[in-house]
Design an enzyme around this catalytic site. Structure first.
Site, PDB file in Angstrom:
ATOM      1  N   CYS A 137       0.774  -9.218  10.988  1.00 14.85           N
ATOM      2  CA  CYS A 137       0.973  -9.506  12.410  1.00 14.85           C
ATOM      3  C   CYS A 137       0.159 -10.718  12.839  1.00 14.85           C
ATOM      4  CB  CYS A 137       0.582  -8.310  13.259  1.00 14.85           C
ATOM      5  SG  CYS A 137       1.722  -6.941  13.085  1.00 14.85           S
TER       6      CYS A 137
ATOM      7  N   ARG B 206       2.689  -6.233  16.758  1.00 19.29           N
ATOM      8  CA  ARG B 206       4.008  -6.875  16.738  1.00 19.29           C
ATOM      9  C   ARG B 206       4.864  -6.185  17.793  1.00 19.29           C
ATOM     10  NH1 ARG B 206       6.954  -9.907  12.765  1.00 19.29           N
ATOM     11  NH2 ARG B 206       4.986 -10.050  11.638  1.00 19.29           N
TER      12      ARG B 206
ATOM     13  N   SER C 209      -1.207  -5.040   9.543  1.00 13.83           N
ATOM     14  CA  SER C 209      -0.781  -5.925   8.458  1.00 13.83           C
ATOM     15  C   SER C 209       0.422  -6.764   8.868  1.00 13.83           C
ATOM     16  CB  SER C 209      -0.381  -5.098   7.245  1.00 13.83           C
ATOM     17  OG  SER C 209      -1.436  -4.257   6.902  1.00 13.83           O
TER      18      SER C 209
ATOM     19  N   ARG D  17       0.840  -1.203   0.000  1.00 12.57           N
ATOM     20  CA  ARG D  17       0.000   0.000   0.000  1.00 12.57           C
ATOM     21  C   ARG D  17       0.875   1.253   0.000  1.00 12.57           C
ATOM     22  NH1 ARG D  17      -2.300   0.089   4.759  1.00 12.57           N
ATOM     23  NH2 ARG D  17      -2.228  -2.112   5.287  1.00 12.57           N
TER      24      ARG D  17
ATOM     25  N   THR E 140      -4.508 -13.133   9.536  1.00 12.47           N
ATOM     26  CA  THR E 140      -5.053 -14.238   8.748  1.00 12.47           C
ATOM     27  C   THR E 140      -4.753 -15.573   9.419  1.00 12.47           C
ATOM     28  OG1 THR E 140      -4.770 -12.953   6.743  1.00 12.47           O
ATOM     29  CG2 THR E 140      -5.077 -15.316   6.454  1.00 12.47           C
ATOM     30  N   SER E 141      -3.532 -15.720   9.960  1.00 10.64           N
ATOM     31  CA  SER E 141      -3.215 -17.027  10.537  1.00 10.64           C
ATOM     32  C   SER E 141      -3.993 -17.261  11.824  1.00 10.64           C
ATOM     33  CB  SER E 141      -1.713 -17.212  10.717  1.00 10.64           C
ATOM     34  OG  SER E 141      -1.211 -16.263  11.594  1.00 10.64           O
TER      35      SER E 141
ATOM     36  N   TYR F 208      -1.068  -3.036  -7.323  1.00 12.57           N
ATOM     37  CA  TYR F 208      -1.097  -3.812  -6.076  1.00 12.57           C
ATOM     38  C   TYR F 208      -2.491  -3.700  -5.436  1.00 12.57           C
ATOM     39  CZ  TYR F 208      -0.480  -5.151  -1.265  1.00 12.57           C
ATOM     40  OH  TYR F 208      -0.657  -5.752  -0.046  1.00 12.57           O
TER      41      TYR F 208
ATOM     42  N   HIS G 133     -11.019  -3.290  10.916  1.00 18.56           N
ATOM     43  CA  HIS G 133     -10.012  -4.084  10.206  1.00 18.56           C
ATOM     44  C   HIS G 133      -9.831  -5.374  11.007  1.00 18.56           C
ATOM     45  CE1 HIS G 133      -5.600  -4.169   8.563  1.00 18.56           C
ATOM     46  NE2 HIS G 133      -6.418  -4.783   7.746  1.00 18.56           N
TER      47      HIS G 133
ATOM     48  N   ALA H  28       4.467 -10.850  -0.980  1.00 18.58           N
ATOM     49  CA  ALA H  28       3.788 -11.619  -2.036  1.00 18.58           C
ATOM     50  C   ALA H  28       2.520 -12.239  -1.451  1.00 18.58           C
ATOM     51  CB  ALA H  28       4.714 -12.697  -2.572  1.00 18.58           C
TER      52      ALA H  28
HETATM   53  C1  SPV Z   1      -3.330  -5.347   4.812  1.00 16.50           C
HETATM   54  O1  SPV Z   1      -2.202  -4.910   4.539  1.00 16.50           O
HETATM   55  O2  SPV Z   1      -3.905  -5.096   5.876  1.00 16.50           O
HETATM   56  C2  SPV Z   1      -4.007  -6.211   3.852  1.00 16.50           C
HETATM   57  C3  SPV Z   1      -3.502  -6.265   2.500  1.00 16.50           C
HETATM   58  O3  SPV Z   1      -5.009  -6.787   4.173  1.00 16.50           O
HETATM   59  S1  SPV Z   1      -3.806  -4.803   1.661  1.00 16.50           S
HETATM   60  O4  SPV Z   1      -4.750  -5.101   0.605  1.00 16.50           O
HETATM   61  O5  SPV Z   1      -2.545  -4.374   1.123  1.00 16.50           O
HETATM   62  O6  SPV Z   1      -4.361  -3.832   2.553  1.00 16.50           O
HETATM   63 MN    MN Z   2      -5.847  -5.909   5.998  1.00 15.29          MN
END
Ligand code: SPV
Ligand code: MN
Length: 644
Positions: free
Chosen positions: A286, A439, A284, A97, A289-290, A233, A261, A407
């Site tokens: 941190c 983090r 992001s 971003r 997703t996991s 991106y 978020h 990536a």
């Molecule tokens: C994030 O960075 O929080 C994401 C990916 O979920 S992005 O689409 O780059 O925001």
């Molecule tokens: Mn995000």
């Protein structure tokens, strides 16, 4: 002319203007929406951006297949060996971003009130600037006109979004990540929708954006629109992701609900006797997703949630997405088994910015079972040509890795074995717990619970995180990240925090979600992580038990922490691991001095804002006092949890 066959009213003229770009069959699709604002927006931006043609995409499988094929035909995606898999590359300077060029457009006399956090531009000047850049930006290209539902269809939560993009990759990703909304537009009508205009701009012969220095992502709350140009991106280009998130935050704050978020997932205790939904906000890269993908739990979403109170007074949440745009680094059979399996299965998936060799994708941390080849195509190729190990360096002379640390993969949630059955529930899922994490290598404990909703809001507002590769700029710097949402907040910070406090006030005691803090990144004195990647499961199981009144907690100055016996028994039950008292003492020690330093940093930041709620400073003072009292009482800077 064929048009009269379908329409016969005053909109005819407007639609006629669109004939230049849009065929009759597609014009009929537009007409069927009976939405003058949709037509006006399309006409305005096709006129400005000057594409060769435009296609109106409805919810039919034929139209979706057209987009998928177009992405291949125009070279934005390439097929890889496994059926349904493709790879896409963003430009060398477009791997995350772009915070600098993402700006909120505000009237000149309002700039002050947005405070120091929000990157603003004068609205009039900003619009003029971006429209100039967009003039002719789509020349020679096909524009895809798409309609989406942010949230499940036929749901009171969901918002509508119109997207125009000249990137088939963007339109294809959005198809995986969002719910189709052409029929929703037809059903709901009216002009209450977001619109998102995107152009990748002029492309190089490698199909990546050429004019990165003219990259602009401008957010316009007056028109509920985002204008994004000269990027690919997803975090910059996909209108429905972080761009609509910003518009939705503004809408939510003004309408007394929350746009966050946050992941949404169901935590299942070890005996699987029930499930309890948790939401979690992490900056992001941190572990958001996991966390949503912890084996044994089920996932609703991993990135963005809308939260509302229902008539019964419960907090409900929906995932406004239906897919995952996840970081691929460290996805391997041990640490992220579900995603790994999914990425090896023939079904629709887009890999971005990884190494491809003979049709196989390779990424950082994919596991010991794989030998990474020393040649291939990767994200450096736009600048440097095909990749070879040891030959490519960044502007500072560091060797470039074969796959970018940011990536990604793009997949649908539905195909995952751990997809929760409520993913498309229009009423959302009941939220019982909220987790905030960042983090943090040296301050906070792995998990604790807040004393109250207000204290929880304070914890969320005080998240700090060491930066990562998910945004452009230097990694490893500690940044303040309120609710992990800072990058997307488009109202003054105080107004946003107040919305959280007010939301809590409207919930009664029986329905109020509990708020927790987690930290997966605490390191010992030798700089090693205390915890394994999947240990986060234990912290969530403890939080789940707390929601059901199952564990007693220890009151410490920072909040409520787990007892040793409970954590030890969870480690034994979940992983057959003997969790030692030494480890407990080490990782659950209260680092008084570090916390005080953190409070000082946070206080400085908040004092510089104009409108932070008074309640916030009360929490801050009380927190400080509790720390100082404990320090005085026990006479040390680092206090064992066994002291409390
Ligand atoms: C994030 O960075 O929080 C994401 C990916 O979920 S992005 O689409 O780059 O925001
Ligand atoms: Mn995000």
């Amino acid at each position: 002319m064929a048009l009269e066959k379908w329409i016969n009213n005053e909109d005819l003229e407007k639609l006629r203007a669109l004939e230049k770009w849009i065929n009759n069959e597609d014009l009929e699709k537009l007409r069927a929406l009976e939405n003058p604002k949709v037509e006006k927006v399309i006409e305005e931006f096709l006129t400005l951006c000057k594409p060769a043609k435009a296609r109106v995409i409805d919810d039919s499988p034929e139209d979706i297949a057209y987009i998928r094929q177009l992405a291949i035909d125009n070279g934005e995606e390439m097929k890889v060996a496994v059926k349904g898999h493709t790879v896409h590359y963003d430009g060398f300077y477009d791997q995350a971003r772009d915070k600098k060029n993402t700006r909120l457009l505000v009237p000149a006399d309002e700039k002050e009130k947005y405070g120091q956090h929000i990157n603003t531009a004068d609205r009039d000047e900003g619009i003029k600037e971006v429209l100039e850049i967009m003039d002719g930006a789509m020349e020679g290209k096909t524009v895809l006109i798409r309609f989406f539902s942010l949230g499940p269809t036929k749901s009171k939560f969901s918002l509508l979004a119109l997207q125009l993009t000249d990137s088939a990759y963007v339109a294809h990703s959005e198809d995986i990540l969002y719910r189709m909304g052409y029929e929703e537009f037809k059903r709901r009508k009216g002009d209450d929708f977001f619109y998102l205009i995107h152009s990748a701009g002029e492309l190089t012969d490698k199909n990546v954006t050429k004019n990165v220095e003219k990259r602009r992502i401008y957010i316009d709350l007056v028109e509920n629109r985002v204008l994004s140009v000269n990027n690919q991106y997803a975090g910059n280009s996909l209108g429905l992701k972080k761009l609509a998130l910003r518009l939705a935050i503004n809408k939510a704050v003004n309408e007394d609900w929350l746009t966050e978020h946050m992941f949404i997932s169901a935590v299942w205790p070890l005996d699987k006797s029930r499930k309890t939904y948790f939401l979690g906000a992490f900056p992001s890269a941190c572990g958001k997703t996991s966390t949503a993908m912890i084996p044994g739990f089920t996932i609703v979403g991993d990135d963005i949630a809308y939260l509302k109170l229902n008539v019964a007074g419960e907090v409900k949440a929906v995932n406004i997405e239906q897919g995952i745009f996840g970081i691929i680094k460290d996805v391997n059979p041990d640490d992220d088994p579900e995603i790994y399996k999914n990425l090896c299965t023939p079904r629709e998936a887009i890999f971005s910015n990884v190494l491809i060799n003979e049709g196989t994708p390779y990424w950082l941390g994919m596991g010991k079972q794989v030998t990474v080849p020393d040649k291939g195509i990767n994200w450096t190729s736009s600048k440097l040509g095909d990749w070879e190990a040891g030959k490519h360096f960044d502007d500072e002379g560091n060797e470039l890795k074969f796959s970018h640390p940011n990536a990604r993969y793009t997949i649908r949630i539905e195909g995952l074995e751990n997809a929760d059955e409520a993913i498309h529930d229009p009423d959302g899922v009941k939220v019982s717990g909220i987790i905030y994490g960042g983090r943090d290598s040296n301050t906070s404990v792995p998990v604790y619970e807040s004393f109250s909703w207000e204290h929880g809001v304070f914890i969320g507002a005080s998240i700090e995180s060491e930066t990562t590769a998910a945004t452009l700029g230097k990694a490893g710097v500690r940044k303040h990240q309120p609710m992990a949402n800072l990058d997307f907040i488009v109202t003054p910070l105080g107004k946003y925090l107040n919305a959280h406090l007010n939301f809590g006030k409207r919930i009664d005691d029986t329905n109020r979600p509990r708020i927790f803090s987690t930290n997966y990144f605490l390191k010992d004195e030798n700089g090693r992580y205390f915890d394994e990647i999947l240990d986060k499961k234990i912290w969530l199981l403890w939080a789940e038990g707390r929601v059901h009144g199952e564990y007693e907690a220890i009151e410490t100055p920072i909040g409520l922490i787990p007892k040793f016996e409970d954590i030890a028994s969870l480690f034994k039950g979940a992983f057959d691991v003997d969790y030692t008292k030494e480890r407990y003492e080490a990782e659950f020690s209260i680092r008084i001095q570090k916390f005080l330093e953190k409070i000082e940093r946070i206080e400085t930041i908040f004092r510089a804002e104009k409108d932070i709620p008074e309640k916030f400073f009360v929490e801050l003072e009380e927190q400080k006092k509790r720390l100082l009292v404990a320090k005085e009482k026990f006479g040390s800077d680092i206090l064992s949890p066994l002291l409390f």
